[in-house]
Design a protein around this motif. Structure first.
Motif, PDB file in Angstrom:
ATOM      1  N   ILE A  24       0.716   7.855  -5.953  1.00 57.17           N
ATOM      2  CA  ILE A  24      -0.283   8.936  -6.013  1.00 57.17           C
ATOM      3  C   ILE A  24       0.352  10.288  -5.664  1.00 57.17           C
ATOM      4  O   ILE A  24       0.147  11.284  -6.341  1.00 57.17           O
ATOM      5  CB  ILE A  24      -1.505   8.609  -5.118  1.00 57.17           C
ATOM      6  CG1 ILE A  24      -2.283   7.431  -5.742  1.00 57.17           C
ATOM      7  CG2 ILE A  24      -2.428   9.813  -4.951  1.00 57.17           C
ATOM      8  CD1 ILE A  24      -3.493   6.950  -4.965  1.00 57.17           C
ATOM      9  N   GLU A  25       1.184  10.279  -4.629  1.00 56.79           N
ATOM     10  CA  GLU A  25       1.858  11.525  -4.221  1.00 56.79           C
ATOM     11  C   GLU A  25       2.722  12.092  -5.349  1.00 56.79           C
ATOM     12  O   GLU A  25       2.698  13.276  -5.638  1.00 56.79           O
ATOM     13  CB  GLU A  25       2.764  11.264  -3.004  1.00 56.79           C
ATOM     14  CG  GLU A  25       2.009  10.974  -1.723  1.00 56.79           C
ATOM     15  CD  GLU A  25       1.523  12.231  -1.018  1.00 56.79           C
ATOM     16  OE1 GLU A  25       1.857  13.333  -1.473  1.00 56.79           O
ATOM     17  OE2 GLU A  25       0.793  12.094  -0.024  1.00 56.79           O
ATOM     18  N   ILE A  32      -4.680   9.020   2.341  1.00 60.65           N
ATOM     19  CA  ILE A  32      -3.670   9.573   1.418  1.00 60.65           C
ATOM     20  C   ILE A  32      -4.263  10.547   0.392  1.00 60.65           C
ATOM     21  O   ILE A  32      -3.527  11.152  -0.373  1.00 60.65           O
ATOM     22  CB  ILE A  32      -2.896   8.458   0.672  1.00 60.65           C
ATOM     23  CG1 ILE A  32      -3.815   7.657  -0.262  1.00 60.65           C
ATOM     24  CG2 ILE A  32      -2.175   7.558   1.645  1.00 60.65           C
ATOM     25  CD1 ILE A  32      -3.060   6.676  -1.140  1.00 60.65           C
ATOM     26  N   ARG A  84      -7.284   3.592   4.391  1.00 57.86           N
ATOM     27  CA  ARG A  84      -5.938   3.980   3.941  1.00 57.86           C
ATOM     28  C   ARG A  84      -6.022   4.909   2.736  1.00 57.86           C
ATOM     29  O   ARG A  84      -5.259   5.861   2.626  1.00 57.86           O
ATOM     30  CB  ARG A  84      -5.103   2.740   3.611  1.00 57.86           C
ATOM     31  CG  ARG A  84      -4.727   1.946   4.846  1.00 57.86           C
ATOM     32  CD  ARG A  84      -3.697   0.893   4.556  1.00 57.86           C
ATOM     33  NE  ARG A  84      -2.359   1.468   4.508  1.00 57.86           N
ATOM     34  CZ  ARG A  84      -1.243   0.729   4.494  1.00 57.86           C
ATOM     35  NH1 ARG A  84      -1.320  -0.578   4.535  1.00 57.86           N
ATOM     36  NH2 ARG A  84      -0.070   1.305   4.439  1.00 57.86           N
ATOM     37  N   LEU A  85      -6.971   4.617   1.849  1.00 57.03           N
ATOM     38  CA  LEU A  85      -7.144   5.512   0.694  1.00 57.03           C
ATOM     39  C   LEU A  85      -7.561   6.901   1.172  1.00 57.03           C
ATOM     40  O   LEU A  85      -7.038   7.914   0.708  1.00 57.03           O
ATOM     41  CB  LEU A  85      -8.203   4.963  -0.267  1.00 57.03           C
ATOM     42  CG  LEU A  85      -7.805   3.770  -1.128  1.00 57.03           C
ATOM     43  CD1 LEU A  85      -8.998   3.319  -1.968  1.00 57.03           C
ATOM     44  CD2 LEU A  85      -6.639   4.119  -2.049  1.00 57.03           C
ATOM     45  N   VAL A  97       1.292   2.398  -3.410  1.00 59.96           N
ATOM     46  CA  VAL A  97       0.127   3.144  -3.904  1.00 59.96           C
ATOM     47  C   VAL A  97       0.259   4.605  -3.479  1.00 59.96           C
ATOM     48  O   VAL A  97       0.117   5.530  -4.271  1.00 59.96           O
ATOM     49  CB  VAL A  97      -1.206   2.587  -3.321  1.00 59.96           C
ATOM     50  CG1 VAL A  97      -2.410   3.296  -3.909  1.00 59.96           C
ATOM     51  CG2 VAL A  97      -1.323   1.093  -3.516  1.00 59.96           C
ATOM     52  N   GLU A  98       0.548   4.772  -2.199  1.00 58.81           N
ATOM     53  CA  GLU A  98       0.658   6.113  -1.637  1.00 58.81           C
ATOM     54  C   GLU A  98       1.746   6.924  -2.352  1.00 58.81           C
ATOM     55  O   GLU A  98       1.545   8.068  -2.737  1.00 58.81           O
ATOM     56  CB  GLU A  98       0.966   5.992  -0.138  1.00 58.81           C
ATOM     57  CG  GLU A  98       0.970   7.317   0.546  1.00 58.81           C
ATOM     58  CD  GLU A  98       1.036   7.213   2.065  1.00 58.81           C
ATOM     59  OE1 GLU A  98       0.872   6.104   2.603  1.00 58.81           O
ATOM     60  OE2 GLU A  98       1.251   8.249   2.691  1.00 58.81           O
ATOM     61  N   PHE A 138       0.821  -1.212   0.000  1.00 59.43           N
ATOM     62  CA  PHE A 138       0.000   0.000   0.000  1.00 59.43           C
ATOM     63  C   PHE A 138       0.862   1.272   0.000  1.00 59.43           C
ATOM     64  O   PHE A 138       0.457   2.295  -0.537  1.00 59.43           O
ATOM     65  CB  PHE A 138      -0.962   0.020   1.185  1.00 59.43           C
ATOM     66  CG  PHE A 138      -2.131   0.924   0.934  1.00 59.43           C
ATOM     67  CD1 PHE A 138      -3.297   0.426   0.382  1.00 59.43           C
ATOM     68  CD2 PHE A 138      -2.046   2.272   1.196  1.00 59.43           C
ATOM     69  CE1 PHE A 138      -4.360   1.269   0.099  1.00 59.43           C
ATOM     70  CE2 PHE A 138      -3.100   3.124   0.918  1.00 59.43           C
ATOM     71  CZ  PHE A 138      -4.255   2.616   0.371  1.00 59.43           C
ATOM     72  N   PHE A 157      -8.979  -0.926   3.812  1.00 62.59           N
ATOM     73  CA  PHE A 157      -8.519  -0.476   2.493  1.00 62.59           C
ATOM     74  C   PHE A 157      -8.977   0.959   2.212  1.00 62.59           C
ATOM     75  O   PHE A 157      -8.175   1.830   1.872  1.00 62.59           O
ATOM     76  CB  PHE A 157      -9.047  -1.449   1.423  1.00 62.59           C
ATOM     77  CG  PHE A 157      -8.673  -1.075   0.014  1.00 62.59           C
ATOM     78  CD1 PHE A 157      -7.354  -1.168  -0.418  1.00 62.59           C
ATOM     79  CD2 PHE A 157      -9.644  -0.645  -0.889  1.00 62.59           C
ATOM     80  CE1 PHE A 157      -7.006  -0.831  -1.730  1.00 62.59           C
ATOM     81  CE2 PHE A 157      -9.296  -0.309  -2.196  1.00 62.59           C
ATOM     82  CZ  PHE A 157      -7.975  -0.398  -2.618  1.00 62.59           C
TER      83      PHE A 157
END
Ligand SMILES: [Fe+2]
Ligand SMILES: [Fe+2]
Lengths: 79, 186
Positions: free
Chosen positions: A44-45, B31, B27-28, A40-41, A37, B24
């Protein structure tokens, strides 16, 4: 080193909360993230910071920090 | 009357799935940049956490304790589709996940001789689930100019196919139990 390269490395270190000297061009991204994850972060950042966009497909060939920098630079130059 | 083993298993599975969803989406939500998507994702995350609580409470009202289950479907699903890497992809994954959930609840709700506690819980959850589908659809429509309508549709289709395959591979036991419930043998 390009400004993009410096920016990408700094941002990776910030998102992952690690010291910037752990992030070199050769570093494998998988070695930096403890769970998927965080990737993912990070993705996106970086897209938001650099105003670029990439997909899951694009990231399939990205393994090292240098690959990621190259992907962002290609994206920026095609704008 | 205490619930059957089949129902005990299925309701415990719902609880686990709601927790996976909450974690899930939480967490989305954490961010995302401020804006309408962040707002809706935060509400969505809170709903899924509430659903996990509703099932925990329902199982206890029915005289059992929730089973501790592994979510092998979710584990393999992540493996099969890979991680989403942009906002559109995360919403596309979410849409597929939500459709799977809403279909499962809608089917269960039609089972004969359904215990009122189960029925009440599904009805309550379904209200939220309808909104989940609605806001994600709207958010994806809003991203069409940025990502392209066709590309969004292709992404959803790709995830949907992966979902079907993983479901078929991991949920056989689950399906057998649901079949029993649908025959009213719950
Ligand atoms: Fe839910
Ligand atoms: Fe939901």
């Amino acid at each position: 080193m390009t400004t993009t390269a410096i920016g990408v490395k700094t941002r990776i270190a910030e998102v992952l909360n690690i010291s910037a000297d752990r992030v070199s061009e050769e570093t494998n991204l998988k070695d930096l993230v403890s769970d998927s994850f965080l990737l993912v972060e990070m993705a996106i950042e970086l897209q938001e910071d650099f105003q670029v966009r990439f997909s899951q497909e694009d990231l399939k060939v990205v393994h090292t920090v240098q690959d990621l920098i190259a992907l962002i630079e290609i994206n920026l130059s095609s704008k | 009357m205490p619930i059957s083993d089949n129902h005990h298993y299925i309701l415990s599975y719902y609880r686990t799935g709601e927790i996976t969803g909450a974690l899930f989406f939480g967490r989305l939500a954490k961010i995302m940049r401020p804006g309408p998507i962040q707002m809706d994702m935060t509400k969505h995350f809170a709903d899924e956490a509430a659903h996990a609580y509703y099932w925990t409470e329902a199982i206890r009202r029915l005289g059992r304790e929730p089973l501790k289950l592994r979510d092998s479907y979710q584990d393999q699903y992540n493996e099969a589709i890979g991680i989403p890497v942009n906002v559109m992809e995360t919403l596309a994954v979410t849409q597929v996940f939500e459709r799977r959930v809403i279909n499962a609840y809608a089917r269960h709700e039609r089972a004969p001789n359904l215990d009122p506690v189960v029925k009440e819980t599904i009805t309550k959850i379904m209200e939220d689930e309808k909104w989940h589908i609605y806001w994600i659809k709207n958010a994806l429509t809003g991203l069409e100019s940025e990502y392209g309508k066709d590309h969004i549709e292709e992404t959803i289709k790709r995830y949907w196919l992966a979902d079907k395959e993983v479901y078929a591979n991991t949920m056989q036991e689950h399906e057998e139990r649901i079949d029993e419930i649908m025959k009213g043998k719950g």
